[in-house]
Write an enzyme that holds these catalytic residues in place. Sequence first.
Site, PDB file in Angstrom:
ATOM      1  CD  GLU A   1       0.967  -4.064  -9.553  1.00 40.13           C
ATOM      2  OE1 GLU A   1      -0.206  -4.218  -9.163  1.00 40.13           O
ATOM      3  OE2 GLU A   1       1.394  -2.993 -10.019  1.00 40.13           O
TER       4      GLU A   1
ATOM      5  CE  LYS B   1      -6.453  -0.329  -6.607  1.00 43.77           C
ATOM      6  NZ  LYS B   1      -7.022   0.866  -7.254  1.00 43.77           N
TER       7      LYS B   1
ATOM      8  CB  VAL C   1       2.677  -0.012  -6.256  1.00 46.31           C
ATOM      9  CG1 VAL C   1       4.039   0.492  -5.783  1.00 46.31           C
ATOM     10  CG2 VAL C   1       2.682  -0.247  -7.764  1.00 46.31           C
TER      11      VAL C   1
ATOM     12  CE  LYS D   1      -2.135   2.826 -18.290  1.00 45.16           C
ATOM     13  NZ  LYS D   1      -1.926   1.835 -17.238  1.00 45.16           N
TER      14      LYS D   1
HETATM   15  N1  PSU Z   1      -1.257   1.864 -12.977  1.00 44.68           N
HETATM   16  C1  PSU Z   1      -1.306   1.087 -14.068  1.00 44.68           C
HETATM   17  N2  PSU Z   1      -1.763  -0.199 -13.963  1.00 44.68           N
HETATM   18  C2  PSU Z   1      -2.176  -0.714 -12.765  1.00 44.68           C
HETATM   19  C3  PSU Z   1      -2.095   0.129 -11.614  1.00 44.68           C
HETATM   20  C4  PSU Z   1      -1.632   1.398 -11.765  1.00 44.68           C
HETATM   21  O1  PSU Z   1      -0.946   1.540 -15.138  1.00 44.68           O
HETATM   22  O2  PSU Z   1      -2.599  -1.889 -12.707  1.00 44.68           O
HETATM   23  C5  PSU Z   1      -2.499  -0.424 -10.273  1.00 44.68           C
HETATM   24  C6  PSU Z   1      -1.251  -0.699  -9.407  1.00 44.68           C
HETATM   25  O3  PSU Z   1      -1.459  -1.863  -8.651  1.00 44.68           O
HETATM   26  C7  PSU Z   1      -1.183   0.518  -8.512  1.00 44.68           C
HETATM   27  C8  PSU Z   1      -2.659   0.800  -8.283  1.00 44.68           C
HETATM   28  O4  PSU Z   1      -0.512   0.272  -7.294  1.00 44.68           O
HETATM   29  O5  PSU Z   1      -3.256   0.552  -9.552  1.00 44.68           O
HETATM   30  C9  PSU Z   1      -2.935   2.211  -7.819  1.00 44.68           C
HETATM   31  O6  PSU Z   1      -4.275   2.321  -7.440  1.00 44.68           O
HETATM   32  P1  PSU Z   1      -4.764   3.550  -6.540  1.00 44.68           P
HETATM   33  O7  PSU Z   1      -4.722   4.752  -7.414  1.00 44.68           O
HETATM   34  O8  PSU Z   1      -6.164   3.179  -6.126  1.00 44.68           O
HETATM   35  O9  PSU Z   1      -3.820   3.613  -5.373  1.00 44.68           O
END
Ligand code: PSU
Length: 307
Positions: A28, A91, A111, A162
């Site tokens: 990604e 994003k 993702v 995380k």
């Molecule tokens: N978790 C991490 N590092 C990241 C992301 C998540 O530890 O860079 C990024 C990934 O691209 C994941 C996105 O798909 O954040 C999720 O964001 P959201 O919660 O807005 O869907």
Amino acid sequence: MVIGQTKLFYHPDVASALAKNRPVVALESTVITHGLPYPQNVETARLMESAVRETGAVPATIAIISGQIWIGLTAEQIEFLGQLPHEAVRKCSRRDLPLALAGQEHGATTVAGTMILAHRAGISVFATGGIGGVHRGHPFDVSADLEELSRTPVTVVCSGAKSILDLPATCEVLETKGVPVLGYQTDTLPSFFSRSSGLPVTKRVETAADVAQIIRAHQQLELENGVLVTVPVPQEDALPEAYAEEVIDQAITAADAAGIDGPAATPWILAKLVEISEGRTVQANVSLLKNNGRTAGLIAVALSETN
Ligand code: PSU
Ligand code: MN
């Protein structure tokens, strides 16, 4: 009306691997533009690609540059994206892809976004750091990653999520959505910086060949959802659990106090974590990304051998 005619642009190595049915691993780009600081982001993207190559698979980092979808980036393209300020790159989860294309913007795929484009390109294995999930204290902020895992048949290799997220709630959603969570040489879900969250995985697997067999059975059943493979951060680079929890608590409290939510939440909290930990989180992050690239490479190779 024109449907299904979006052009994909391929790195020549990826095009040739796909044409010959050789193993390819998708990577990604949000982790490059919004997940890690420059220059570690570019360096990590490079190391992750090398880790994939060492297994005999070909890496394909996916991103949108000036409205064009790239499946596999050159070193120059990675450097270009890595140097852009956050605000200059959209994003891209599912809902954002058409906006980036129509606006001829630069877009980094999450993702969810990467799964969609990898699947279009015919790539079935994808490596990343952590997936999104249900945010702690915000039960309706559920990442589009979980929805995508329920509807796109790509195997995502990661180190869990995380604990800025509500991990038990995230596991419940994955179960509801029919996503098997495999533990790669572990019985419990890794929690990114630390090796275990204490939560059970659906099934423990020992080798890449075991994973390939499950993916093959999944394909034969023609299930439309994804598969999650979770790999703990290498022992030597794991952060002590209590320390990881402490810095994460501080970062979430700061985000809530600053009123940060929605798509901005994850990047904001990640940047805050680097600041609070004085960079200690970066070493664990880089280490698990490389290791996940390698593991995904082994899985893609094993999958190509089951053909
Ligand atoms: N978790 C991490 N590092 C990241 C992301 C998540 O530890 O860079 C990024 C990934 O691209 C994941 C996105 O798909 O954040 C999720 O964001 P959201 O919660 O807005 O869907
Ligand atoms: Mn989110």
